[in-house]
Design a protein around this motif. Structure first.
Motif, short mmCIF file in Angstrom:
data_model
loop_
_atom_site.label_atom_id
_atom_site.label_comp_id
_atom_site.label_asym_id
_atom_site.label_seq_id
_atom_site.Cartn_x
_atom_site.Cartn_y
_atom_site.Cartn_z
N GLY A 147 0.82 -1.20 0.00
CA GLY A 147 0.00 0.00 0.00
C GLY A 147 0.85 1.25 0.00
N PHE A 148 0.21 2.37 -0.29
CA PHE A 148 0.89 3.66 -0.37
C PHE A 148 -0.12 4.76 -0.10
N TRP A 149 0.30 5.78 0.65
CA TRP A 149 -0.54 6.96 0.78
C TRP A 149 0.34 8.20 0.76
N GLU A 150 -0.20 9.28 0.26
CA GLU A 150 0.52 10.55 0.27
C GLU A 150 -0.46 11.69 0.06
N GLY A 158 -4.77 -4.97 -10.48
CA GLY A 158 -5.72 -5.53 -9.53
C GLY A 158 -5.87 -4.75 -8.24
N GLY A 159 -5.26 -3.57 -8.17
CA GLY A 159 -5.32 -2.78 -6.95
C GLY A 159 -6.45 -1.77 -6.95
N THR A 160 -6.50 -1.01 -5.86
CA THR A 160 -7.52 0.02 -5.68
C THR A 160 -6.83 1.35 -5.43
N VAL A 161 -7.36 2.41 -6.03
CA VAL A 161 -6.82 3.76 -5.83
C VAL A 161 -7.98 4.70 -5.53
N THR A 162 -7.87 5.45 -4.42
CA THR A 162 -8.88 6.44 -4.06
C THR A 162 -8.18 7.66 -3.46
N ASN A 163 -8.98 8.68 -3.15
CA ASN A 163 -8.44 9.74 -2.32
C ASN A 163 -8.54 9.32 -0.85
N PHE A 164 -8.18 10.20 0.07
CA PHE A 164 -8.17 9.83 1.48
C PHE A 164 -9.56 9.47 2.01
N HIS A 165 -10.60 9.92 1.30
CA HIS A 165 -11.96 9.69 1.77
C HIS A 165 -12.73 8.71 0.90
N ILE A 209 -4.04 10.66 -2.00
CA ILE A 209 -4.14 9.36 -2.67
C ILE A 209 -3.82 8.22 -1.70
N VAL A 210 -4.60 7.16 -1.83
CA VAL A 210 -4.32 5.88 -1.17
C VAL A 210 -4.38 4.82 -2.26
N ALA A 211 -3.33 4.04 -2.39
CA ALA A 211 -3.27 2.96 -3.38
C ALA A 211 -2.85 1.68 -2.68
N THR A 212 -3.60 0.62 -2.90
CA THR A 212 -3.29 -0.65 -2.22
C THR A 212 -3.55 -1.84 -3.14
N ASN A 213 -3.31 -3.01 -2.57
CA ASN A 213 -3.60 -4.26 -3.28
C ASN A 213 -5.08 -4.61 -3.23
N SER A 214 -5.90 -3.70 -2.79
CA SER A 214 -7.36 -3.84 -2.62
C SER A 214 -7.73 -4.49 -1.29
N LYS A 215 -7.04 -5.55 -0.91
CA LYS A 215 -7.42 -6.30 0.29
C LYS A 215 -7.21 -5.51 1.58
N ILE A 216 -6.23 -4.62 1.60
CA ILE A 216 -6.00 -3.84 2.83
C ILE A 216 -6.44 -2.39 2.66
N HIS A 217 -7.18 -2.12 1.60
CA HIS A 217 -7.49 -0.72 1.29
C HIS A 217 -8.30 -0.05 2.39
N PHE A 218 -9.35 -0.70 2.84
CA PHE A 218 -10.21 -0.07 3.84
C PHE A 218 -9.43 0.20 5.13
N GLU A 219 -8.57 -0.73 5.53
CA GLU A 219 -7.78 -0.54 6.75
C GLU A 219 -6.89 0.70 6.65
N LEU A 220 -6.16 0.81 5.54
CA LEU A 220 -5.23 1.93 5.39
C LEU A 220 -5.98 3.24 5.17
N VAL A 243 -5.90 6.95 7.37
CA VAL A 243 -5.51 8.21 6.77
C VAL A 243 -6.66 9.22 6.83
N GLN A 244 -7.86 8.75 6.57
CA GLN A 244 -9.03 9.63 6.61
C GLN A 244 -9.20 10.25 8.00
N ARG A 245 -8.94 9.48 9.02
CA ARG A 245 -9.13 9.96 10.38
C ARG A 245 -8.16 11.07 10.74
N PHE A 246 -6.94 11.00 10.21
CA PHE A 246 -5.91 11.97 10.58
C PHE A 246 -5.83 13.16 9.64
N MET A 247 -6.30 13.01 8.39
CA MET A 247 -6.05 14.03 7.39
C MET A 247 -7.35 14.55 6.78
N PRO A 248 -7.93 15.62 7.32
CA PRO A 248 -9.16 16.19 6.76
C PRO A 248 -8.99 16.59 5.30
#
Length: 268
Positions: A203-206, A225-232, A243-254, A258-263
């Protein structure tokens, strides 16, 4: 459908990548300009951008171009347009510290549909086009099978232009670090995204990125096969600068951390 466009982007990326590598190998003197705090551009960035634009405009004169050294990144061109980062990881490059790369995306509106990332330090070419899969040096790639954030290796980047939200960034970093196996900060967002796509990262976020940082990498991640969204959890990541990019399986966790800390209002 995308073959000719991919060939053009690959040619441009490899030509510019060779120029960048040759300049480093031959110890070409760098003319370094400061665009903003900790944000630099060199004569090599500019030469790479000129090289890429020349190739793409000659081959596809009807397509607009959004490029890091000559665009604001805030206005969405009509129809299809190229999105170019001629040297992602400029600070790394200045210090002779890999990785750094060339990143070329093609978008329709806010949707990336094609991406090419070339890392000249490892001679690795990542590419993808919508509906056609993702590849590394011509071989298919896919995201990792990591099921839980606790088993994941994650990457991020820190805000280097705006220190006003550093405390929130560090708190977010701390939370993720405590819940995964490790966090890496390579210093080139396009490489981070390419590594998520091929399973080297889970996963990756920035925050604070521009379209040229993420357009190519995001389509490569999704085609792998991954998922890419914004922080929300939204799809406007290219222009709302999160941006949050993951393998999809851990996307909701990550993404939840990030959403909680970064308005979202931080980067509008």
């Amino acid at each position: 459908m995308y073959d000719e466009l991919l060939q053009s982007a690959i040619l441009a990326a490899k030509t510019a990548g060779k120029m960048i590598k040759d300049a480093s190998r031959n110890k070409i003197s760098l003319d370094i300009e400061t665009k903003a705090k900790n944000d630099f551009v060199t004569n090599v960035d500019k030469a790479s951008e000129a090289c890429i634009k020349k190739i793409l405009i000659e081959r596809h004169p009807d397509y607009a171009v959004m490029a890091e050294e000559s665009s604001s990144g805030k206005t969405i061109p009509p129809d299809r347009y190229w999105v170019i980062d001629p040297l992602d990881g400029t600070t790394n490059y200045i210090h002779g510290f890999p990785p750094y790369c060339v990143s070329i995306g093609l978008c329709e509106g806010i949707v990336p549909i094609l991406g090419v990332i070339y890392d000249p330090t490892r001679d690795e070419l990542f590419h993808a086009a919508k509906g056609q899969g993702a590849y590394l040096n011509g071989k298919p790639i896919k995201v990792s099978g990591c099921e839980n954030l606790s088993d994941g290796l994650i990457a991020t980047g820190f805000l280097f232009r705006d220190m006003d939200v550093m405390e929130q960034c560090l708190n977010c970093f701390k939370e993720v670090l405590q819940k995964c196996q490790g966090v890496r900060r390579p210093g080139a967002a396009a490489i981070d995204l390419a590594y998520v796509a091929c399973g080297r990262l889970d996963g990756f976020w920035e925050q604070g990125l521009y379209p040229w940082d993420a357009s190519a990498g995001s389509v490569i991640v999704m085609e792998a096969g991954g998922t890419v969204t914004n922080f929300h959890g939204g799809e406007t990541y290219l222009f709302d600068r999160t941006i949050v990019a993951t393998n999809s399986k851990i996307h909701f966790e990550l993404q939840s951390i990030v959403q909680r800390f970064m308005p979202a209002t931080f980067f509008q």
